[in-house]
Scaffold this active site. Structure first.
Site, PDB file in Angstrom:
ATOM      1  N   ARG A  42       0.788  -1.230   0.000  1.00 37.17           N
ATOM      2  CA  ARG A  42       0.000   0.000   0.000  1.00 37.17           C
ATOM      3  C   ARG A  42       0.821   1.281   0.000  1.00 37.17           C
ATOM      4  NH1 ARG A  42      -3.668  -1.278   5.025  1.00 37.17           N
ATOM      5  NH2 ARG A  42      -1.754  -2.399   5.609  1.00 37.17           N
ATOM      6  N   ARG A  51      -4.563  -2.767  -7.749  1.00 34.57           N
ATOM      7  CA  ARG A  51      -5.387  -3.525  -6.812  1.00 34.57           C
ATOM      8  C   ARG A  51      -6.786  -2.947  -6.648  1.00 34.57           C
ATOM      9  NH1 ARG A  51      -4.613  -5.709  -1.941  1.00 34.57           N
ATOM     10  NH2 ARG A  51      -6.873  -5.759  -2.040  1.00 34.57           N
TER      11      ARG A  51
END
Length: 355
Positions: A42, A51
């Site tokens: 992330r 994603r």
């Protein structure tokens, strides 16, 4: 055969003489190799883009997506190793355990494992169960060339904790209740998980992974005597099962300062160290014959560059006398971390340690 031996009867791998694998084997390196736990994730805008809208477990089962995500930090940061993008609960999902990874929570198990009858749900893992792993690693090794790929799995204790608690736990009360109250059931549970974990690592190695890391994220919640009696045999079973492949085996846990020697005793060639114990002290606790991995506090990366470099120098100085050292964070990359700080850190470590 030890991790220091060149494989016999096999062509030399493109990755064999990489700085990362040399450090794992405690050989001389051209520079200290660097990679980061959670380097693919992330913190990267390109990760968030690919994603978007795809649940975590589904992401782990799409070979093209896994390949792209695994390669992203190698391209951006120029790290010395890639780590296979997956999750520690993937093999449990693959054998039919009803679980999901809930955003902001973590793995959640619909029906926790609490009785001997529940063990029947933990069947053997076959390569066909995780065919997407074999496919993705085949794609990755073709793209990575001389950059090693690290395979990984969750250690039996950490997997057991998720299964028994039904999800993440602060105190692991149900887990410890089983471990202390029904040691035979506990031993059988960990033995089954050791077999599943070993099978998952074998799939990754046979597909082309150059090293493997066993994550025991929650084992720092245990005292050394409990680890030796109730955990070490299962972890050792995993390491023993993959020893014939002659790939370096790394063992990492969080809050494991009091367990470092035991974690090395379990069979790892490289012991990962979190930021709480300096590497020279960690080497004393682990003993000779092991490389160490670590151990910059991830939070340091939020400080100004001069402070990051000063703390990095402390890590490198503490590692100066080690038989082998792989630079890493003392835990994973934090989601809000500036990826440029990681890129600068890799370049700095390479520059400071170039021979």
């Amino acid at each position: 055969m030890s991790a220091n031996d060149r494989p016999v009867g096999q062509p030399n791998s493109k990755t064999y003489d990489s700085a990362f694998l040399k450090a794992c084997r405690r050989e001389a390196v051209p520079h200290t190799p660097v990679w980061f736990m959670r380097q693919a994730g992330r913190s990267l805008p390109e990760y968030l883009k690919v994603r978007e809208g795809i649940p975590m477990l589904e992401s782990c089962m799409r070979p093209e997506l896994v390949t792209e995500i695994t390669l992203q930090p190698v391209r951006r940061h120029k790290v010395d190793a890639a780590i296979y993008f997956s999750d520690i609960v993937v093999p449990l999902k693959a054998i039919g355990i009803d679980l999901d990874i809930k955003p902001g929570v973590g793995p959640v198990v619909a029906e926790p494992i609490r009785t001997r009858a529940d063990l029947a749900r933990l069947r053997d893992l076959t390569p066909e169960d995780v065919h997407y792993v074999t496919e993705a690693i085949g794609m990755l090794t073709g793209e990575l060339g001389s950059t090693p790929l690290i395979g990984f799995a969750g250690a039996p204790f950490t997997l057991a904790s998720y299964l028994v608690e039904g999800g993440p736990s602060r105190n692991h009360e149900n887990t410890k209740a089983m471990m202390y109250g029904d040691p035979e059931l506990w031993a059988d549970l960990l033995d089954r998980l050791a077999e599943i974990t070993a099978a998952f690592l074998k799939v990754q190695i046979e597909a082309g992974a150059s090293a493997v890391q066993l994550f025991d994220s929650w084992v720092g919640a245990l005292a050394p005597a409990d680890y030796r009696r109730s955990i070490l045999p299962a972890s050792a079973k995993v390491f023993d099962a993959v020893a014939p492949y002659n790939v370096p085996r790394i063992h990492f846990g969080v809050g494991t300062g009091e367990l470092l020697g035991l974690m090395g005793e379990a069979g790892a060639d490289v012991v990962g160290v979190d930021w709480r114990v300096p590497l020279d002290e960690a080497a004393r606790r682990v003993g000779p014959g092991k490389a160490l991995q670590g151990n910059l506090d991830p939070a340091v990366l939020f400080a100004p560059t001069a402070a990051v470099e000063a703390k990095t120098r402390e890590v490198l100085d503490a590692a100066a006398g080690l038989e082998g050292h792989i630079f890493n964070l003392g835990h994973g990359v934090l989601p809000s971390m500036d990826p440029d700080s990681l890129t600068r850190l890799v370049a700095h470590v390479h520059e400071q340690t170039a021979k």
